[in-house]
Design a protein around this motif. Structure first.
Motif, mmCIF file in Angstrom:
data_model
loop_
_atom_site.group_PDB
_atom_site.id
_atom_site.type_symbol
_atom_site.label_atom_id
_atom_site.label_comp_id
_atom_site.label_asym_id
_atom_site.label_seq_id
_atom_site.Cartn_x
_atom_site.Cartn_y
_atom_site.Cartn_z
ATOM 1 N N THR A 80 0.832 -1.207 0.000
ATOM 2 C CA THR A 80 0.000 0.000 0.000
ATOM 3 C C THR A 80 0.863 1.253 0.000
ATOM 4 O O THR A 80 0.569 2.226 -0.706
ATOM 5 N N TYR A 81 1.939 1.233 0.777
ATOM 6 C CA TYR A 81 2.897 2.343 0.841
ATOM 7 C C TYR A 81 3.425 2.690 -0.551
ATOM 8 O O TYR A 81 3.576 3.871 -0.905
ATOM 9 N N ASN A 82 3.675 1.663 -1.356
ATOM 10 C CA ASN A 82 4.178 1.876 -2.715
ATOM 11 C C ASN A 82 3.074 2.225 -3.712
ATOM 12 O O ASN A 82 3.356 2.725 -4.805
ATOM 13 N N LYS A 83 1.832 1.970 -3.335
ATOM 14 C CA LYS A 83 0.704 2.207 -4.234
ATOM 15 C C LYS A 83 0.141 3.627 -4.099
ATOM 16 O O LYS A 83 -0.215 4.269 -5.088
ATOM 17 N N VAL A 84 0.051 4.121 -2.850
ATOM 18 C CA VAL A 84 -0.515 5.458 -2.631
ATOM 19 C C VAL A 84 0.578 6.516 -2.762
ATOM 20 O O VAL A 84 1.759 6.195 -2.888
ATOM 21 N N ILE A 85 0.163 7.770 -2.723
ATOM 22 C CA ILE A 85 1.124 8.874 -2.813
ATOM 23 C C ILE A 85 1.464 9.314 -1.398
ATOM 24 O O ILE A 85 0.680 10.002 -0.727
ATOM 25 N N CYS A 86 2.613 8.870 -0.898
ATOM 26 C CA CYS A 86 3.026 9.195 0.467
ATOM 27 C C CYS A 86 4.542 9.140 0.556
ATOM 28 O O CYS A 86 5.228 8.716 -0.382
ATOM 29 N N SER A 87 5.074 9.567 1.706
ATOM 30 C CA SER A 87 6.522 9.497 1.921
ATOM 31 C C SER A 87 6.884 8.574 3.072
ATOM 32 O O SER A 87 8.051 8.222 3.241
ATOM 33 N N GLY A 88 5.885 8.198 3.893
ATOM 34 C CA GLY A 88 6.196 7.380 5.064
ATOM 35 C C GLY A 88 5.023 6.522 5.504
ATOM 36 O O GLY A 88 3.875 6.769 5.118
ATOM 37 N N ALA A 89 5.322 5.505 6.305
ATOM 38 C CA ALA A 89 4.284 4.589 6.779
ATOM 39 C C ALA A 89 4.754 3.885 8.040
ATOM 40 O O ALA A 89 5.940 3.928 8.400
ATOM 41 N N ALA A 90 3.804 3.224 8.715
ATOM 42 C CA ALA A 90 4.114 2.446 9.913
ATOM 43 C C ALA A 90 3.054 1.380 10.086
ATOM 44 O O ALA A 90 1.929 1.511 9.591
ATOM 45 N N VAL A 91 3.399 0.315 10.789
ATOM 46 C CA VAL A 91 2.439 -0.731 11.138
ATOM 47 C C VAL A 91 2.757 -1.190 12.553
ATOM 48 O O VAL A 91 3.917 -1.302 12.941
ATOM 49 N N PHE A 92 1.706 -1.419 13.345
ATOM 50 C CA PHE A 92 1.867 -1.757 14.761
ATOM 51 C C PHE A 92 0.751 -2.734 15.136
ATOM 52 O O PHE A 92 -0.421 -2.431 14.932
ATOM 53 N N VAL A 93 1.129 -3.900 15.662
ATOM 54 C CA VAL A 93 0.138 -4.914 16.028
ATOM 55 C C VAL A 93 0.377 -5.391 17.456
ATOM 56 O O VAL A 93 1.514 -5.698 17.835
ATOM 57 N N ILE A 94 -0.702 -5.428 18.230
ATOM 58 C CA ILE A 94 -0.689 -5.977 19.584
ATOM 59 C C ILE A 94 -1.561 -7.225 19.584
ATOM 60 O O ILE A 94 -2.699 -7.186 19.112
ATOM 61 N N GLN A 95 -1.016 -8.321 20.093
ATOM 62 C CA GLN A 95 -1.811 -9.534 20.249
ATOM 63 C C GLN A 95 -1.459 -10.200 21.575
ATOM 64 O O GLN A 95 -0.289 -10.356 21.917
ATOM 65 N N ASN A 96 -2.498 -10.575 22.318
ATOM 66 C CA ASN A 96 -2.317 -11.250 23.612
ATOM 67 C C ASN A 96 -1.370 -10.475 24.525
ATOM 68 O O ASN A 96 -0.489 -11.045 25.179
ATOM 69 N N ASP A 97 -1.525 -9.142 24.515
ATOM 70 C CA ASP A 97 -0.807 -8.228 25.413
ATOM 71 C C ASP A 97 0.675 -8.066 25.069
ATOM 72 O O ASP A 97 1.434 -7.530 25.880
ATOM 73 N N PHE A 98 1.075 -8.479 23.883
ATOM 74 C CA PHE A 98 2.444 -8.276 23.410
ATOM 75 C C PHE A 98 2.435 -7.506 22.101
ATOM 76 O O PHE A 98 1.514 -7.657 21.278
ATOM 77 N N VAL A 99 3.463 -6.700 21.874
ATOM 78 C CA VAL A 99 3.664 -6.064 20.578
ATOM 79 C C VAL A 99 4.319 -7.104 19.674
ATOM 80 O O VAL A 99 5.472 -7.499 19.892
ATOM 81 N N VAL A 100 3.576 -7.567 18.665
ATOM 82 C CA VAL A 100 4.070 -8.655 17.820
ATOM 83 C C VAL A 100 4.612 -8.157 16.479
ATOM 84 O O VAL A 100 5.307 -8.890 15.774
ATOM 85 N N LEU A 101 4.265 -6.918 16.120
ATOM 86 C CA LEU A 101 4.792 -6.319 14.892
ATOM 87 C C LEU A 101 4.870 -4.814 15.077
ATOM 88 O O LEU A 101 3.895 -4.175 15.471
ATOM 89 N N GLU A 102 6.028 -4.249 14.781
ATOM 90 C CA GLU A 102 6.233 -2.800 14.856
ATOM 91 C C GLU A 102 7.298 -2.426 13.825
ATOM 92 O O GLU A 102 8.463 -2.783 13.988
#
Length: 343
Positions: A21-43
């Motif tokens: 999506t970052y490469n598809k839209v017109i932007c300069s930056g992005a981030a992704v953050f996922v919490i599962q079962n009280d842990f940060v599993v993706l940042e």
């Protein structure tokens, strides 16, 4: 509200989805953050905060313009006003709280209609008029949001910003979530598809009533996490469960088309199957989501004890990009990552 990190390779497809999506839209930056079962599993963070040559890298404290994601904070303030009795019922007429409204236009329009985008009102050349009878259809219009923020201020004596700061931001030491009159070095530039885009507006208001809210990926995820945990933080009930329950449960009038999007207090909620839902088909019932035209999305899936956030500094949809299809795909990709973890 600090959480321990426990990275999971199961969410690699979600990172790939955000990069796509970052490469598809017109932007300069992005981030992704996922919490599962009280842990940060993706940042993960990528790109720059702007297109300037000396732009700052996107990082943990980078704050993205969240556009309509701000409505989840408005919904919270409305639920608070209901919980403390300032708003007696969401089935009260809006004109009972804002007597300056034109009764001929606002007749039969309730707070429920405002919260669920079923009020049937629009604005043409600065004049509010009616498109259809209240409660009979669903359309996404700013009119209801403006009225809702005024009702909160009139009934509680506080602005949206004051309520959210008092009840959430200050107790949780949030410093990367706010409405800003002026830019600072941690705020992204919003990259427009066209510099002539009339739907892009800035504001000097810090009351929480305008589209000038910026939030970091981690604090947006923690906002979702507060909702996931029904207002509880570290075993303490920071926010009454009733507020969260009101905001995130189905409130849409029964009369609207079954295929229309379904809402709580401005959150999109997953209840019965609906063709026009903005939540992915694979995402289970009981989940809820809020999204903004900058591509920012926060998805809460109670059944999986999960919060997923994606951030971009884009605005609008370039040719060939289907915004709603992409955000549905984001949720479905989350579910695919969970299925991968079970195998």
């Amino acid at each position: 509200m600090l959480l321990k990190t426990k990275p999971s390779s199961n969410f690699a497809p979600l990172l790939k989805h955000v990069i796509h999506t970052y490469n598809k839209v017109i932007c300069s930056g992005a981030a992704v953050f996922v919490i599962q079962n009280d842990f940060v599993v993706l940042e993960e963070y990528m790109g720059k905060q702007s297109n300037t040559s000396d732009a700052r890298n996107v990082q943990q404290d980078t704050q993205f313009h969240v556009a309509s994601v701000r409505k989840s904070y408005i919904g919270f303030a409305v639920a608070y006003a209901v919980q403390i009795g300032c708003i007696k019922s969401i089935d009260d007429l809006a004109i009972n709280y804002l007597d300056e409204l034109d009764e001929n236009v606002w007749k039969d329009t309730t707070i429920r209609h405002l919260l669920t985008h079923t009020h049937g009102l629009t604005e043409k050349e600065g004049v509010i008029c009616r498109e259809y009878a209240a409660g009979e259809n669903w359309t996404y219009r700013q009119v209801g949001i403006d009225a809702m923020t005024q009702i909160v201020k009139r009934t509680t004596g506080q602005t949206i910003s004051e309520i959210v700061h008092e009840k959430v931001f200050t107790p949780l030491d949030f410093s990367e979530s706010d409405w800003y009159a002026d830019k600072h070095d941690k705020l992204v530039d919003v990259i427009l598809v066209s510099e002539q885009d009339s739907s892009w507006r800035t504001s000097k208001s810090t009351e929480g009533d305008k589209m000038n809210m910026y939030v970091s990926a981690r604090e947006l995820a923690l906002w979702g996490y507060l909702h996931l945990n029904k207002g509880k933080v570290g075993g303490e009930q920071l926010v009454p469960n009733e507020i969260i329950q009101l905001a995130t449960s189905l409130q849409s009038p029964a009369a609207i088309d079954d295929d229309s999007p379904q809402n709580g207090f401005l959150w999109f909620v997953k209840d019965l199957p609906a063709k026009k839902s903005e939540i992915g088909e694979k995402v289970p019932k009981g989940s809820y989501q809020i999204l903004g035209y900058t591509g920012v999305t926060v998805l809460v899936i109670p059944e999986e004890n999960l919060v997923a956030v994606r951030m971009f500094n884009s605005f609008g949809s370039p040719e060939g990009y289907d915004y709603l299809q992409d955000v549905r795909s984001f949720g479905d990709t989350v579910m695919g990552c969970l299925e991968k973890g079970e195998n």
